[in-house]
Motif scaffolding. Structure first.
Motif, mmCIF file in Angstrom:
data_model
loop_
_atom_site.group_PDB
_atom_site.id
_atom_site.type_symbol
_atom_site.label_atom_id
_atom_site.label_comp_id
_atom_site.label_asym_id
_atom_site.label_seq_id
_atom_site.Cartn_x
_atom_site.Cartn_y
_atom_site.Cartn_z
ATOM 1 N N ASP A 14 -5.848 -15.416 -15.549
ATOM 2 C CA ASP A 14 -5.712 -15.495 -14.104
ATOM 3 C C ASP A 14 -5.459 -14.078 -13.590
ATOM 4 O OD1 ASP A 14 -5.292 -16.506 -11.508
ATOM 5 O OD2 ASP A 14 -3.152 -16.846 -11.899
ATOM 6 N N VAL A 15 -5.632 -13.868 -12.282
ATOM 7 C CA VAL A 15 -5.429 -12.530 -11.711
ATOM 8 C C VAL A 15 -4.122 -12.446 -10.932
ATOM 9 C CG1 VAL A 15 -6.362 -10.756 -10.178
ATOM 10 C CG2 VAL A 15 -7.909 -12.085 -11.626
ATOM 11 N N GLY A 16 -4.010 -13.213 -9.844
ATOM 12 C CA GLY A 16 -2.838 -13.130 -8.985
ATOM 13 C C GLY A 16 -1.571 -13.577 -9.677
ATOM 14 N N ARG A 17 -0.546 -12.708 -9.625
ATOM 15 C CA ARG A 17 0.774 -12.943 -10.216
ATOM 16 C C ARG A 17 0.752 -12.945 -11.738
ATOM 17 N NH1 ARG A 17 0.692 -16.365 -5.649
ATOM 18 N NH2 ARG A 17 2.164 -15.670 -4.039
ATOM 19 N N VAL A 111 -12.200 -12.625 -20.025
ATOM 20 C CA VAL A 111 -12.759 -13.274 -18.841
ATOM 21 C C VAL A 111 -11.669 -13.396 -17.780
ATOM 22 C CG1 VAL A 111 -13.833 -15.369 -17.909
ATOM 23 C CG2 VAL A 111 -14.426 -14.581 -20.217
ATOM 24 N N LEU A 112 -12.003 -13.091 -16.537
ATOM 25 C CA LEU A 112 -11.124 -13.332 -15.400
ATOM 26 C C LEU A 112 -11.432 -14.706 -14.817
ATOM 27 C CD1 LEU A 112 -11.316 -9.894 -13.525
ATOM 28 C CD2 LEU A 112 -9.409 -10.745 -14.910
ATOM 29 N N LEU A 113 -10.398 -15.439 -14.444
ATOM 30 C CA LEU A 113 -10.567 -16.762 -13.820
ATOM 31 C C LEU A 113 -9.562 -16.854 -12.680
ATOM 32 C CD1 LEU A 113 -11.715 -19.628 -13.689
ATOM 33 C CD2 LEU A 113 -10.064 -20.297 -15.445
ATOM 34 N N GLY A 136 -16.567 -11.075 -18.510
ATOM 35 C CA GLY A 136 -16.991 -12.103 -17.562
ATOM 36 C C GLY A 136 -15.970 -12.259 -16.454
ATOM 37 N N ARG A 137 -16.423 -12.665 -15.275
ATOM 38 C CA ARG A 137 -15.555 -12.896 -14.129
ATOM 39 C C ARG A 137 -15.943 -14.222 -13.498
ATOM 40 N NH1 ARG A 137 -16.938 -7.645 -14.457
ATOM 41 N NH2 ARG A 137 -15.583 -5.933 -13.755
ATOM 42 N N ALA A 156 -15.869 -20.841 -16.897
ATOM 43 C CA ALA A 156 -15.143 -19.850 -17.687
ATOM 44 C C ALA A 156 -15.524 -19.940 -19.157
ATOM 45 C CB ALA A 156 -13.644 -20.043 -17.510
ATOM 46 N N LEU A 157 -15.723 -21.149 -19.646
ATOM 47 C CA LEU A 157 -16.149 -21.351 -21.034
ATOM 48 C C LEU A 157 -17.496 -20.693 -21.285
ATOM 49 C CD1 LEU A 157 -15.965 -22.648 -23.847
ATOM 50 C CD2 LEU A 157 -16.845 -24.773 -22.822
ATOM 51 N N ARG A 158 -18.411 -20.852 -20.331
ATOM 52 C CA ARG A 158 -19.734 -20.227 -20.499
ATOM 53 C C ARG A 158 -19.620 -18.703 -20.503
ATOM 54 N NH1 ARG A 158 -21.194 -24.721 -17.237
ATOM 55 N NH2 ARG A 158 -21.036 -23.528 -15.293
ATOM 56 N N GLU A 159 -18.745 -18.165 -19.664
ATOM 57 C CA GLU A 159 -18.555 -16.714 -19.629
ATOM 58 C C GLU A 159 -17.899 -16.213 -20.913
ATOM 59 O OE1 GLU A 159 -19.499 -14.366 -17.472
ATOM 60 O OE2 GLU A 159 -20.533 -15.840 -16.244
ATOM 61 N N ALA A 160 -17.011 -17.012 -21.475
ATOM 62 C CA ALA A 160 -16.355 -16.614 -22.718
ATOM 63 C C ALA A 160 -17.348 -16.530 -23.864
ATOM 64 C CB ALA A 160 -15.228 -17.591 -23.061
#
Length: 208
Positions: A14-17, A111-113, A136-137, A156-160
């Motif tokens: 995750d990005v935020g926090r 990967v970012l999610l 991946g993002r 996200a799985l596909r990006e991983a």
């Protein structure tokens, strides 16, 4: 699901926090001051606004979101001033260091999610270096769906691009962590940088 450390091939963050600190009151102090609304009241109204999800899932453009809030709150800010205020919620100092991601990227696919919007995505991609370490993002505003909907975890799985059982997912929101667990990921509830590094070490995950 408890995994052998040797099976982890990708990490989803995750990005935020988790990576970027978030200070909503700072942004709302600016936005709320324009029509004379207290910061807490301004954020409560925005958070409850059903159009926020539309914005975060890409069904509203930044200009449309600005226009919606300007009409709702009587904002006198220009679009550029609004974007500056909106982005001021993002702390310039990262919670997790770029060095951590540089090290992880040598050994794992990253990967970012994130549930986020186009204004924040542009700011993050322009003002921070850490995204370059991610292979991946998955941003909700580009994916058209947001956490904890199962569909975004499939993206996200596909990006991983590794087997499901070889993924570790890190998020600070319990509902999103639980959704990741249901999707089949090994999961970590983020409670701070020191705790994360300790957990990664226990799993044998290398970042140097």
């Amino acid at each position: 699901m408890e995994l052998s450390p040797r099976t982890i091939q990708a990490l989803i963050f995750d990005v935020g926090r988790v990576i970027v600190g978030v200070n909503v009151s700072r942004a709302m102090t600016t936005l709320g001051a324009d029509p004379g609304i207290p910061a807490e009241q301004a954020w409560a109204a925005i958070e409850a606004d059903p159009r926020l999800r539309e914005f975060q899932e890409g069904r509203l453009t930044p200009q449309e979101w600005y226009g919606h809030l300007a009409q709702r709150f009587g904002l006198r800010l220009s679009f550029e001033q609004f974007c500056q205020a909106w982005n001021s919620a993002l702390d310039p100092q990262l919670i997790l260091s770029e060095e951590l991601f540089a090290g992880l990227a040598k050994h794992y696919r990253l990967v970012l999610l994130s549930n986020t919007d186009p204004i924040h995505v542009t700011y993050i991609e322009t003002n921070f270096e850490f995204p370059r370490y991610f292979h991946g993002r998955v941003y909700s505003c580009e994916a058209g769906v947001s956490k904890p909907d199962p569909a975004i975890y499939q993206q996200a799985l596909r990006e991983a691009a590794v087997p499901l059982e070889a993924i570790l997912y890190v998020d600070d929101t319990p509902a999103c962590v639980e959704a990741g667990r249901r999707a089949g990921f090994d999961t970590l509830l983020f409670r701070g940088a020191a705790g994360l590094l300790a957990e990664l070490g226990q799993r044998g995950i290398r970042w140097q």
